[in-house]
Design an enzyme around this catalytic site. Structure first.
Site, PDB file in Angstrom:
ATOM      1  CG  ASP A   1    -105.586 -53.873  64.928  1.00  0.00           C
ATOM      2  OD1 ASP A   1    -104.830 -54.197  63.941  1.00  0.00           O
ATOM      3  OD2 ASP A   1    -105.083 -53.405  66.018  1.00  0.00           O
TER       4      ASP A   1
ATOM      5  CG  HIS B   1    -102.320 -50.413  63.249  1.00  0.00           C
ATOM      6  ND1 HIS B   1    -101.731 -50.812  61.920  1.00  0.00           N
ATOM      7  CD2 HIS B   1    -103.045 -51.634  63.792  1.00  0.00           C
ATOM      8  CE1 HIS B   1    -101.843 -52.310  62.127  1.00  0.00           C
ATOM      9  NE2 HIS B   1    -102.554 -52.709  62.911  1.00  0.00           N
TER      10      HIS B   1
ATOM     11  CG  ASP C   1     -99.559 -54.799  64.855  1.00  0.00           C
ATOM     12  OD1 ASP C   1     -99.908 -54.394  65.854  1.00  0.00           O
ATOM     13  OD2 ASP C   1    -100.622 -55.032  63.948  1.00  0.00           O
TER      14      ASP C   1
ATOM     15  CG  HIS D   1    -103.505 -55.629  60.715  1.00  0.00           C
ATOM     16  ND1 HIS D   1    -102.906 -55.737  61.957  1.00  0.00           N
ATOM     17  CD2 HIS D   1    -103.074 -56.771  60.110  1.00  0.00           C
ATOM     18  CE1 HIS D   1    -102.545 -56.936  61.825  1.00  0.00           C
ATOM     19  NE2 HIS D   1    -102.670 -57.567  60.792  1.00  0.00           N
TER      20      HIS D   1
ATOM     21  CG  MET E   1    -105.384 -59.496  61.595  1.00  0.00           C
ATOM     22  SD  MET E   1    -105.224 -58.874  63.519  1.00  0.00           S
ATOM     23  CE  MET E   1    -105.764 -57.303  63.435  1.00  0.00           C
TER      24      MET E   1
ATOM     25  CB  SER F   1    -103.530 -50.078  67.546  1.00  0.00           C
ATOM     26  OG  SER F   1    -104.471 -51.172  67.341  1.00  0.00           O
TER      27      SER F   1
ATOM     28  CG  MET G   1     -98.511 -59.816  62.661  1.00  0.00           C
ATOM     29  SD  MET G   1     -99.386 -58.283  63.117  1.00  0.00           S
ATOM     30  CE  MET G   1     -99.969 -58.932  64.713  1.00  0.00           C
TER      31      MET G   1
ATOM     32  CG  MET H   1    -109.411 -58.652  64.563  1.00  0.00           C
ATOM     33  SD  MET H   1    -109.074 -58.641  66.395  1.00  0.00           S
ATOM     34  CE  MET H   1    -107.336 -57.670  66.597  1.00  0.00           C
TER      35      MET H   1
HETATM   36  C1  DX5 Z   1    -103.389 -57.420  67.125  1.00  0.00           C
HETATM   37  C2  DX5 Z   1    -103.127 -56.165  66.395  1.00  0.00           C
HETATM   38  C3  DX5 Z   1    -102.465 -55.288  67.079  1.00  0.00           C
HETATM   39  C4  DX5 Z   1    -102.683 -54.719  68.425  1.00  0.00           C
HETATM   40  C5  DX5 Z   1    -101.672 -54.065  68.924  1.00  0.00           C
HETATM   41  O1  DX5 Z   1    -103.708 -58.421  66.317  1.00  0.00           O
HETATM   42  O2  DX5 Z   1    -102.990 -56.195  65.167  1.00  0.00           O
HETATM   43  O3  DX5 Z   1    -102.419 -53.910  66.113  1.00  0.00           O
HETATM   44  O4  DX5 Z   1    -103.850 -53.832  68.358  1.00  0.00           O
HETATM   45  O5  DX5 Z   1    -101.904 -53.786  70.251  1.00  0.00           O
HETATM   46  P1  DX5 Z   1    -100.771 -53.536  71.488  1.00  0.00           P
HETATM   47  O6  DX5 Z   1    -100.016 -52.272  70.964  1.00  0.00           O
HETATM   48  O7  DX5 Z   1    -101.637 -53.338  72.915  1.00  0.00           O
HETATM   49  O8  DX5 Z   1     -99.980 -54.832  71.606  1.00  0.00           O
HETATM   50 ZN    ZN Z   2    -102.815 -54.580  63.757  1.00  0.00          ZN
END
Ligand code: DX5
Ligand code: ZN
Length: 208
Positions: A32, A30, A168, A63, A65, A7, A134, A34
């Site tokens: 993320d 991956h 995740d 991903h 969010m 990620s 998740m 947000m």
């Molecule tokens: C959280 C993200 C994850 C995050 C995982 O909202 O969706 O993808 O980056 O990070 P680690 O592996 O550090 O838990």
């Molecule tokens: Zn994620």
């Protein structure tokens, strides 16, 4: 056989091209996204994803969010997303989002926050390439994995045999064996890979 998806959230944002070069032996990246509404944090937008597209050969597993992802699907596809995942808990209808993702030619994924049951997927399983389970509350990297949501992997694999199940949140060398035993196909790992002294070795060990 499990795919490893580091990620980007845990990478050094001041040198992303160098960071993605460290993980070229992974299976996908991956990413993320947000919005500060669906989750309390803000990360990056399509311009940063597009800037990374020619820095790595890895497929981009994006991903979203976002409270309202519909207006951004096209932009992330153009930025280079191979798979686009939206949250079933977001404010827009999952069925329309899945159709919009597929219309761009990207693979569609649906993410389930820790408290959301598998039944929230409804009848859309056949239109999805993957479901993200998740194991932390979305919004931040570096959290401890919740074990209970792993039960959903068994349910997903028996209800939708062709679907890839991604885990995740909080994946590391201690928790990866639990995810694999539960049947996970893709492990997202941010902190454990990017904070490792040797990210290549970490990816190899997570995959065993
Ligand atoms: C959280 C993200 C994850 C995050 C995982 O909202 O969706 O993808 O980056 O990070 P680690 O592996 O550090 O838990
Ligand atoms: Zn994620």
């Amino acid at each position: 056989m499990v795919y490893i998806a580091p990620s980007l959230l845990a990478a050094d944002f001041s040198a992303l091209d160098r960071e993605v070069a460290k993980i070229k032996r992974a299976d996908m990246l991956h990413v993320d996204i947000m919005d500060g509404h669906f989750v309390p944090n803000i990360s990056i937008g399509p311009a940063v994803v597009a800037a990374l597209r020619d820095k790595t050969q890895l497929p981009f597993d994006v991903h979203l969010m976002l409270e309202n992802p519909m207006n951004y699907i096209e932009a992330f596809r153009k930025a280079g997303a191979d798979t686009i995942t939206v949250h079933v808990e977001c404010k827009e209808p999952a069925q329309e989002l899945i159709a919009a993702i597929r219309a761009t030619g990207a693979k569609a994924g649906l993410a389930l926050s820790p408290e959301t049951p598998v039944s929230a997927i409804g009848d859309w399983g056949s239109q999805l390439s993957q479901v993200t389970v998740m194991t932390v509350n979305p919004g931040f990297g570096g959290q401890t994995m919740m074990i209970d949501p792993l039960r959903k992997i068994f349910q997903l694999k028996s209800q939708f045999p062709g679907l890839l199940v991604e885990v995740d949140g909080g994946v590391n060398l201690q928790t990866a064996p639990l995810c694999k035993a539960a049947g996970a196909d893709i492990l997202v790992a941010g902190t454990s890979v990017f904070q490792a002294e040797d990210p290549y070795l970490e990816i190899r060990c997570l995959a065993i």
